[in-house]
Design a protein around this motif. Structure first.
Motif, mmCIF file in Angstrom:
data_model
loop_
_atom_site.group_PDB
_atom_site.id
_atom_site.type_symbol
_atom_site.label_atom_id
_atom_site.label_comp_id
_atom_site.label_asym_id
_atom_site.label_seq_id
_atom_site.Cartn_x
_atom_site.Cartn_y
_atom_site.Cartn_z
ATOM 1 N N ASP A 74 1.293 -1.156 -0.168
ATOM 2 C CA ASP A 74 -0.177 0.031 -0.200
ATOM 3 C C ASP A 74 1.103 1.589 0.212
ATOM 4 O O ASP A 74 0.773 2.370 -0.814
ATOM 5 C CB ASP A 74 -1.033 -0.060 1.421
ATOM 6 C CG ASP A 74 -1.668 0.722 1.167
ATOM 7 O OD1 ASP A 74 -2.035 1.141 0.590
ATOM 8 O OD2 ASP A 74 -2.192 1.645 1.622
ATOM 9 N N SER A 75 2.123 2.064 1.032
ATOM 10 C CA SER A 75 3.167 2.458 0.984
ATOM 11 C C SER A 75 3.913 1.711 1.585
ATOM 12 O O SER A 75 4.456 1.428 2.582
ATOM 13 C CB SER A 75 1.736 3.742 2.096
ATOM 14 O OG SER A 75 1.978 3.345 3.141
ATOM 15 N N ILE A 76 5.353 3.274 0.952
ATOM 16 C CA ILE A 76 6.302 2.579 1.690
ATOM 17 C C ILE A 76 6.763 4.331 2.599
ATOM 18 O O ILE A 76 6.924 4.864 1.975
ATOM 19 C CB ILE A 76 7.819 2.651 0.384
ATOM 20 C CG1 ILE A 76 6.602 0.941 -0.267
ATOM 21 C CG2 ILE A 76 8.826 2.427 0.627
ATOM 22 C CD1 ILE A 76 7.724 0.645 -1.501
ATOM 23 N N LEU A 77 7.587 3.929 3.664
ATOM 24 C CA LEU A 77 7.513 5.296 4.241
ATOM 25 C C LEU A 77 8.852 5.915 4.021
ATOM 26 O O LEU A 77 9.338 6.139 5.152
ATOM 27 C CB LEU A 77 6.904 4.804 5.926
ATOM 28 C CG LEU A 77 5.375 3.953 5.804
ATOM 29 C CD1 LEU A 77 5.189 3.906 7.165
ATOM 30 C CD2 LEU A 77 4.431 5.413 5.237
ATOM 31 N N PHE A 78 9.802 4.430 3.956
ATOM 32 C CA PHE A 78 11.393 5.603 4.350
ATOM 33 C C PHE A 78 11.576 5.126 2.372
ATOM 34 O O PHE A 78 11.319 3.965 1.772
ATOM 35 C CB PHE A 78 11.675 4.512 4.928
ATOM 36 C CG PHE A 78 11.474 4.549 6.190
ATOM 37 C CD1 PHE A 78 12.745 5.627 7.213
ATOM 38 C CD2 PHE A 78 10.731 3.867 6.755
ATOM 39 C CE1 PHE A 78 12.069 6.573 8.020
ATOM 40 C CE2 PHE A 78 10.774 4.579 8.485
ATOM 41 C CZ PHE A 78 11.102 5.723 8.934
ATOM 42 N N GLU A 79 12.604 5.441 2.111
ATOM 43 C CA GLU A 79 13.517 5.939 1.137
ATOM 44 C C GLU A 79 14.773 5.149 1.544
ATOM 45 O O GLU A 79 15.340 5.466 2.450
ATOM 46 C CB GLU A 79 13.833 7.304 0.555
ATOM 47 C CG GLU A 79 12.808 7.548 0.297
ATOM 48 C CD GLU A 79 11.584 6.941 -1.182
ATOM 49 O OE1 GLU A 79 12.732 6.288 -1.598
ATOM 50 O OE2 GLU A 79 10.474 6.606 -1.110
ATOM 51 N N PRO A 80 15.708 4.664 0.178
ATOM 52 C CA PRO A 80 16.989 3.750 1.101
ATOM 53 C C PRO A 80 17.899 5.210 1.579
ATOM 54 O O PRO A 80 17.942 6.492 1.266
ATOM 55 C CB PRO A 80 17.248 3.830 -0.752
ATOM 56 C CG PRO A 80 16.393 3.203 -1.625
ATOM 57 C CD PRO A 80 15.348 4.689 -1.410
#
Length: 326
Positions: free
Chosen positions: A211-217
């Motif tokens: 549904d959603s990704i809350l952090f970036e690499p």
């Protein structure tokens, strides 16, 4: 007729009569709600930077698919150290199990023979010093030095003899037990670190949708902080609101028909769960005249294979129950 069956039929009759004109869009016995999914938050178990994100938002994944990876440099270094310690302890156990080498025994015998010859020499030196003293050709100091050297030679001989006996008798049971315990301890440490290493990767707990990704690499979540929100299941379920007059007639396992906005035909389903606690109807669930009534939330599972794709969450639905129409 069975009195219980008669009572049940009367109950259904009165419920159906009470529901006339009370359903959505004027349909008797029909309730409304929307499609929803169980939301699972994938939390970080370690406070390490996000290294790789293997999925994208909206992507369908299967159970066990990799979702994202956190930096494993520190845990891999600890694993390498633990593996080296285990290799060392295994070698020590193998050495004790094999026992002393023949070369070590030969060297110990030579050392023992040398200590014995030295003892004889020191004894002869003491006797010579005593004879010289008796003839007034020597001194008490020379005799004392010869006696001290003899005592030291005796001590060295005892040490070499004990060392030789130790090698001849081999490894004791207690030494083997200690070495085995040390090896098992190292193996347990590696197993613990391997579990910790797995916590640096997040996997899909079951089939569903990202549904959603809350952090970036490169970003570092705190331990316990959600990194990704996952919608579980191959299909959403219908969350509907059962009016209080219908509650007695609705039970888990009951068949239902789900009318989804945008689909020409209803989807068969079954009641999974009905709340034991009542609540006021949400503003969007029923008509303006009915919004103040008590309702019971319910979940309706959709029949598998009813559609060729996963239906989106949030779509309005209407649900009726064929058993209440008979």
């Amino acid at each position: 007729m069975n009195p219980d069956a008669a009572s049940y039929r009367c109950l259904l009759f009165f419920i159906a009569a009470a529901l006339q004109g009370c359903g959505a869009n004027g349909e008797p016995g029909r309730v409304v709600g929307q499609l929803e999914s169980d939301r699972i938050e994938i939390a970080a178990e370690v406070a390490e930077p996000v290294l790789q994100i293997a999925v994208r938002e909206g992507q369908a994944v299967a159970r066990g698919d990799l979702l994202l990876t956190q930096d494993r440099s520190l845990i891999e270094a600890k694993l390498a150290e633990a593996q080296s310690s285990l290799a060392q302890r295994r070698a020590r156990l193998a050495e004790l199990t094999r026992g002393p080498r023949e070369e070590q025994i030969t060297a110990a015998r030579a050392s023992f023979a040398g200590a014995a010859r030295e003892l004889e020499f020191r004894r002869t030196e003491l006797q010579r010093a005593q004879r010289l003293l008796e003839r007034n050709l020597g001194s008490e100091e020379a005799v004392d030095r010869a006696r001290a050297a003899l005592d030291a030679a005796k001590a060295r001989l005892e040490v070499q003899e004990a060392r030789l006996q130790e090698l001849l008798k081999g490894t004791t049971a207690e030494e083997l037990q200690q070495a085995e315990s040390a090896m098992r301890q190292a193996e347990a440490q590696i197993a613990l670190l391997e579990v910790e290493a797995k916590r640096h990767q997040a996997f899909a707990p079951e089939a569903g949708i990202v549904d959603s990704i809350l952090f970036e690499p490169g970003e570092r979540p705190a331990a316990g902080q959600p990194m990704l929100v996952f919608l579980a299941g191959s299909q959403p379920y219908a969350r509907v609101y059962i009016p209080e007059p219908m509650r007695l007639a609705i039970a888990p396992g009951m068949a239902a028909r789900v009318f989804v906005d945008g689909l020409p035909e209803p989807i068969n389903g079954s009641v999974r769960w009905v709340s034991a606690e009542s609540a006021f109807t949400p503003y969007f669930a029923l008509t303006e005249r009915e919004r103040g009534r008590l309702t019971f939330a319910a979940k309706i599972d959709l029949e598998r294979g009813a559609t060729d794709r996963r239906l989106p969450d949030g779509v309005p639905v209407e649900v009726d129950f064929p058993e209440l129409e008979n």
